[in-house]
Write an enzyme that holds these catalytic residues in place. Structure first.
Site, PDB file in Angstrom:
ATOM      1  CG  HIS A 155      -1.679  -0.917   1.538  1.00  0.00           C
ATOM      2  ND1 HIS A 155      -2.359  -1.759   2.588  1.00  0.00           N
ATOM      3  CD2 HIS A 155      -2.192  -2.131   0.195  1.00  0.00           C
ATOM      4  CE1 HIS A 155      -3.045  -2.863   2.496  1.00  0.00           C
ATOM      5  NE2 HIS A 155      -2.912  -3.007   1.061  1.00  0.00           N
ATOM      6  CG  HIS A 184      -7.327 -11.450   4.981  1.00  0.00           C
ATOM      7  ND1 HIS A 184      -7.095 -12.006   3.781  1.00  0.00           N
ATOM      8  CD2 HIS A 184      -6.818 -10.238   4.616  1.00  0.00           C
ATOM      9  CE1 HIS A 184      -6.488 -11.145   2.923  1.00  0.00           C
ATOM     10  NE2 HIS A 184      -6.373  -9.777   3.445  1.00  0.00           N
TER      11      HIS A 184
END
Length: 423
Positions: free
Chosen positions: A104, A168
């Site tokens: 990210h 997740h």
């Protein structure tokens, strides 16, 4: 009935038919004194020695924390942890905070202050990980592939990781080892952890760790340079800490996953024709890349040929400057997005999951951050009114269409009865 969807910062209230099923995770109240609970967990961990035993003689400490795409209550967890280190004789100058970004983007100075608090920014050195930067060292191999991790982490005398545990969509659960890999890993290591062949395995899904090839790689990679102490928390929708799991990583993360799994999994009798989902609101829905998780949550309980309506604010857009945007622009069919026959490439894992969802159901997107033409390019149908879209979808699906709403998106792991739920 009125339902508040987790959308952006403020949420989105919509009217849904009275016969719709609404599924949310079991909500627990925040701990009465969150800071005290964290401090106590440092002294009385659920596994392994207390933090006080580990700081003896150390000259350098790293504390790893999640990045701006995660709703981790860093400003709740980090202050008592850092205060305890200082009380035990570790000066702030000996501590480096590592922001576990994975691939990210890095935070702006203002975002970092929002993330951890201005007091911590002023007192501590903070390194925002950059996966394609030069500051990684090899720690060994997994499956014949080199594992390279952030140098500050590897070389520290004492390595502490923090995180929060939630389901997740392909690693089973967040938290635990994910702070290190992908959090602090080099790009080539992250690509292997997210290899298309791993993502394609049925066991690479929500709340499944046993036999999950993504989780297996991550845990094996981190075992080459394990943290000495781990602090995982469970949180509620208000980002309050509901439980703390500290100590040696494997045992404390196992306990956290068991705790969160009990509240997250919701059984349903059969698939639904229409699923309304979200990506759990800010900061999880800050871009379309992240919003794929909410689509994957809906995929679990939508029938083939059904419709998914997903609401995600996407204040950062796709984002437009990343590999995910390039993959979306180059695809014309869901199969193009899946691309599982090729080798690993940046963000392919997210495109792969999105393609799988689109191959099963239509996906209609409500988002103030994604222009209509951009949504269409991503093979999504843009909508500007969730209530009107629900009515249209029900008309299209015909009489008796069954509908479910997941207001918290992937924080609820809706599972059709009889399907295997992992551990």
């Amino acid at each position: 009935m009125r339902v508040v969807l987790a959308y952006g910062v403020d949420g989105l209230e919509v009217e849904v038919p009275d016969d719709a099923t609404v599924l949310v995770p079991h909500q627990l109240p925040g701990l009465a004194d969150q800071a005290a609970a964290i401090t106590q967990a440092l002294a009385q961990p659920c596994a392994g020695p207390p933090l006080a035993d580990l700081v003896q003689g150390v000259r350098s400490v790293v504390v790893v924390f999640p990045d701006l795409t995660r709703p981790m209550p860093n400003r709740t967890v980090l202050p008592p942890l850092l205060a305890e280190l200082e009380r035990l004789g570790v000066a702030p100058e000996a501590v480096t905070l590592l922001c576990a970004t994975g691939t990210h983007r890095q935070a702006t100075p203002a975002e970092m202050e929002e993330l951890v608090g201005p007091e911590i920014v002023a007192r501590y050195a903070i390194v925002d990980h950059q996966s394609d930067g030069p500051d990684h060292v090899g720690v060994g191999q997994v499956d014949g592939v080199d594992v390279r991790l952030q140098r500050h982490y590897v070389e520290a005398d004492l390595r502490i990781i923090t995180g929060f545990v939630e389901p997740h969509f392909f690693a089973g659960f967040s938290g635990g080892p994910k702070a290190v890999c992908p959090g602090l890993a080099a790009t080539d290591t992250i690509l292997e952890a997210h290899h298309p062949r791993r993502i394609a395995e049925p066991a690479a899904t929500f709340v499944t760790r046993t036999g999950n090839p993504v989780h297996d790689f991550v845990r094996a990679a981190v075992a080459l340079a394990p943290p000495h102490f781990s602090v995982d928390v469970a949180i509620n929708r208000s980002r309050q800490v509901t439980a703390v799991f500290a100590g040696t990583m494997t045992e404390s993360h196992d306990a956290a996953c068991a705790f969160v799994g009990e509240s997250a999994v919701q059984q349903v009798a059969e698939p639904f024709d229409l699923v309304v989902s979200t990506n759990s609101g800010y900061p999880l829905d800050r871009n379309l890349y992240q919003a794929v998780k909410g689509m994957a949550a809906a995929e679990r309980v939508v029938r083939p040929g059904g419709i998914i309506i997903t609401a995600a604010a996407c204040q950062d857009g796709v984002p437009g400057d990343g590999a995910f945007a390039r993959l979306l622009a180059g695809a014309r069919t869901p199969a193009d997005l899946v691309g599982a026959d090729g080798g690993p490439e940046l963000d392919r894992w997210q495109a792969q999951v999105m393609g799988r969802v689109l191959a099963k159901a239509q996906v209609w997107l409500y988002s103030e951050g994604i222009p209509s033409d951009m949504a269409r390019e991503a093979q999504l149908r843009p909508i500007d009114d969730v209530e009107a879209a629900i009515a249209e979808a029900r008309d299209q699906l015909g009489p008796g269409a069954r509908m479910v709403v997941l207001p918290e998106g992937p924080l609820t792991v809706a599972t059709v009865a009889g399907a295997v739920v992992g551990s």
